[in-house]
Design a protein around this motif. Structure first.
Motif, short mmCIF file in Angstrom:
data_model
loop_
_atom_site.label_atom_id
_atom_site.label_comp_id
_atom_site.label_asym_id
_atom_site.label_seq_id
_atom_site.Cartn_x
_atom_site.Cartn_y
_atom_site.Cartn_z
N PRO A 170 0.83 -1.20 0.00
CA PRO A 170 0.00 0.00 0.00
C PRO A 170 0.88 1.26 0.00
N SER A 171 0.51 2.26 -0.76
CA SER A 171 1.34 3.46 -0.89
C SER A 171 1.64 4.12 0.44
N ARG A 172 0.74 4.03 1.40
CA ARG A 172 0.98 4.67 2.70
C ARG A 172 2.13 4.03 3.46
N HIS A 173 2.52 2.79 3.06
CA HIS A 173 3.63 2.09 3.71
C HIS A 173 4.92 2.14 2.89
N PRO B 245 8.32 3.18 1.92
CA PRO B 245 9.33 3.95 2.66
C PRO B 245 10.01 5.04 1.84
N ILE B 246 9.88 5.03 0.52
CA ILE B 246 10.55 6.06 -0.28
C ILE B 246 9.60 7.10 -0.86
N ARG B 247 8.35 7.04 -0.48
CA ARG B 247 7.40 8.02 -1.01
C ARG B 247 7.69 9.39 -0.42
N ARG B 248 7.21 10.41 -1.11
CA ARG B 248 7.40 11.77 -0.65
C ARG B 248 6.64 11.97 0.66
N ARG B 249 7.29 12.51 1.64
CA ARG B 249 6.71 12.68 2.97
C ARG B 249 5.88 13.95 3.10
N ASP B 250 6.32 15.00 2.47
CA ASP B 250 5.59 16.26 2.56
C ASP B 250 5.74 16.98 1.23
#
Length: 107
Positions: free
Chosen positions: A7-10, A12-17
Motif C-alpha cells: 500500500p502506498s501509505r507504507h 518507505p521512499i514516497r514523498r513525505r511532505d
C-alpha cells in the motif's frame, strides 16, 4: 523472492511532505518540491535541455538519470560540473547552464 504489492501509505521512499522550494536557472525562478533533484525541478517546468555540446552545439539535458553520462551538468552556487540528476535542489539554489567550448587542440 516473490513480488508483492505494498500500500502506498507504507512505501518507505514516497514523498513525505510537499514543502515548496524555489531555485533559479539562468536567472529564471522555478518552483519545486523539497527532495526533488535539480533535473526533476527543471523537467517539471517543461524544459528538456539546458546544455549544448561543445563540438556541434546540440541540446542536452537528462539522458541516463543516474549520474553516468554527464549530459546534465550545470553550475550550482558557483560549483561547476554538478550532475543535475544527482543533486537535490535546495531552496535558493542558483543554477547556471554550462556551455563549454572545445579546447584549442581539438578544433
Amino acid at each position: 523472492m516473490a513480488a508483492r504489492m505494498m500500500p502506498s501509505r507504507h512505501d518507505p521512499i514516497r514523498r513525505r511532505d510537499e514543502t515548496a522550494i524555489g531555485i533559479s536557472v539562468d536567472g529564471e525562478p522555478i518552483a519545486g518540491v523539497e527532495g526533488q533533484s535539480i533535473a526533476g525541478v527543471v523537467l517539471a517546468r517543461g524544459r528538456l535541455a539546458w546544455r549544448t555540446t561543445s563540438a556541434e552545439g546540440r541540446p542536452r539535458g537528462l539522458f541516463c538519470g543516474i549520474g553516468v553520462c554527464f549530459d546534465c551538468i550545470v553550475t550550482v552556487n558557483g560549483e561547476r560540473d554538478v550532475r543535475a540528476c544527482q543533486r537535490r535542489a535546495s531552496d535558493g539554489d542558483v543554477v547556471e547552464t554550462q556551455h563549454d567550448e572545445l579546447p584549442e587542440a581539438a578544433r
